[in-house]
Design a protein around this motif. Structure first.
Motif, PDB file in Angstrom:
ATOM      1  N   UNK A 136      20.109 -15.475  23.627  1.00  0.00           N
ATOM      2  CA  UNK A 136      20.527 -14.105  24.336  1.00  0.00           C
ATOM      3  C   UNK A 136      21.021 -13.998  25.598  1.00  0.00           C
ATOM      4  N   UNK A 137      20.265 -14.967  26.574  1.00  0.00           N
ATOM      5  CA  UNK A 137      20.486 -14.716  28.067  1.00  0.00           C
ATOM      6  C   UNK A 137      21.509 -16.087  28.420  1.00  0.00           C
ATOM      7  N   UNK A 138      21.925 -16.691  27.581  1.00  0.00           N
ATOM      8  CA  UNK A 138      22.838 -17.631  28.190  1.00  0.00           C
ATOM      9  C   UNK A 138      24.212 -17.680  27.088  1.00  0.00           C
ATOM     10  N   UNK A 139      25.309 -17.825  27.851  1.00  0.00           N
ATOM     11  CA  UNK A 139      26.730 -17.226  27.193  1.00  0.00           C
ATOM     12  C   UNK A 139      27.214 -18.671  26.246  1.00  0.00           C
ATOM     13  N   UNK A 243      19.471 -12.600  18.298  1.00  0.00           N
ATOM     14  CA  UNK A 243      19.750 -14.019  18.418  1.00  0.00           C
ATOM     15  C   UNK A 243      18.572 -14.962  17.994  1.00  0.00           C
ATOM     16  N   UNK A 244      18.767 -16.475  18.341  1.00  0.00           N
ATOM     17  CA  UNK A 244      17.722 -17.542  18.141  1.00  0.00           C
ATOM     18  C   UNK A 244      16.577 -17.047  18.807  1.00  0.00           C
ATOM     19  N   UNK A 245      16.482 -17.013  19.938  1.00  0.00           N
ATOM     20  CA  UNK A 245      15.511 -16.711  21.082  1.00  0.00           C
ATOM     21  C   UNK A 245      14.657 -15.307  20.590  1.00  0.00           C
ATOM     22  N   UNK A 246      15.612 -14.259  20.358  1.00  0.00           N
ATOM     23  CA  UNK A 246      14.741 -13.086  19.850  1.00  0.00           C
ATOM     24  C   UNK A 246      13.870 -13.075  18.750  1.00  0.00           C
TER      25      UNK A 246
END
Length: 334
Positions: A136-139, A243-246
């Motif tokens: 989520x925090x990477x494009x 997203x994956x990290x969420x």
């Protein structure tokens, strides 16, 4: 309007079905005769207890998808091949857990069966394989390429083991699963099915609170299969989902505890899949002298990631806060 009436009908129908199972539970448990006997090691309950939790979930799931088939798959968003792979995962995970409840399978063999079942489902439905990792925090996106199938199989296996290890005290895994399905409803993911599973879990929760039923390995595995499959399907196909990290931070309560136990057992030269009484829930229960207080603290833990996501915090911040709290609780509760 038709779907609204159908939803109401299904809710009432499954409530009545589960109410009948609840009222006649003693009869069904004696007829099916699958019980967990107490021992002097890991099982400290006072009397033999029914292990029908997984069977009740499986029964409700099969009824729901039978009704869904009757209405031409209008109750879920899955295509036909996705429904088949989903039901295969559910049946396989439930069967592995049920056989373990009956005969006690060596943990390594259980893991092999879980891996194999997951692999078969993904080979049948290749679109289920996780090809893309979204942070989520990477494009930037990360493509798995030839590792997509092994990675997806590993995800199923890790979640199955995490859920199985998390089912250590009364109410805990049931409450955590209800929390996950509430998130599904909040996100508009299979809302009718999620409501039906929550109704089922609430009745099991009451019986579990009364010390009449356990989920058993069949319950832990089938819940991991249902939740894992839905997470992967929605992650693959819906932009509105996490997203994956969420997803990681939502599942990190059982996940981090599993990681800690694996590291601790390997360090002590023990098999990481053999059980002990060193889980987070055991530590909290010993500290606070009760299942209710322990589950209340764990429920606060569950809420941290999702509240953080709603508030707009980055996942690395949520993970840091949770990790700090986890370390402090472990440190001051031992």
């Amino acid at each position: 309007m038709l779907m609204d009436k159908m939803t109401l009908f299904l809710i009432v129908f499954f409530f009545v079905v589960n109410l009948i199972l609840f009222i006649n539970f003693e009869f069904f448990s004696k007829k099916i005769n699958i019980f967990d006997e107490p021992d002097s090691h890991l099982k400290n309950h006072k009397k033999k207890t029914s292990l029908l939790g997984g069977t009740i979930i499986f029964f409700n799931t099969i009824i729901f998808f039978s009704i869904n088939l009757f209405f031409n798959n209008s109750l879920v968003d899955f295509e036909n091949n996705r429904i088949i792979s989903f039901l295969f995962i559910i049946f396989s995970f439930y069967s592995i857990g049920l056989y373990d409840d009956l005969k006690k399978i060596i943990p390594n063999i259980k893991l092999i069966f879980i891996l194999f079942s997951s692999y078969i489902a993904i080979v049948y439905d290749p679109d289920l394989a996780l090809n893309l990792i979204k942070i989520s925090f990477l494009e930037k996106y990360y493509f798995m390429n030839e590792f997509s199938i092994p990675f997806t199989v590993l995800c199923f296996a890790l979640l199955a083991n995490a859920f199985n290890m998390f089912d250590g005290i009364d109410l805990q895994l049931i409450l955590f699963s209800i929390y996950i399905f509430l998130i599904f409803i909040f996100k508009g993911v299979l809302p009718i099915f999620s409501i039906i599973i929550i109704i089922t879990l609430i009745f099991i929760l009451i019986l579990n609170y009364k010390n009449k039923i356990f989920l058993g390995d069949s319950g832990a595995f089938i819940l991991s299969g249902i939740i894992g499959f839905i997470l992967i399907d929605q992650y693959q196909n819906e932009k509105i989902f996490f997203s994956s990290d969420e997803i990681f931070v939502i599942l990190m309560v059982p996940g981090i505890d599993m990681l800690r136990l694996f590291i601790s057992r390997i360090y002590k030269k023990q098999n990481p899949f053999f059980g002990d009484l060193n889980h987070l829930h055991h530590i909290l229960k010993n500290k606070f002298k009760g299942v209710i207080k322990t589950n209340f603290i764990l429920m606060l833990f569950y809420s941290i990631p999702f509240i953080g996501l709603i508030a707009g915090f980055e996942t690395y911040f949520i993970f840091g806060i949770y990790s700090l709290l986890y370390i402090l609780i472990i440190k001051y509760s031992l």
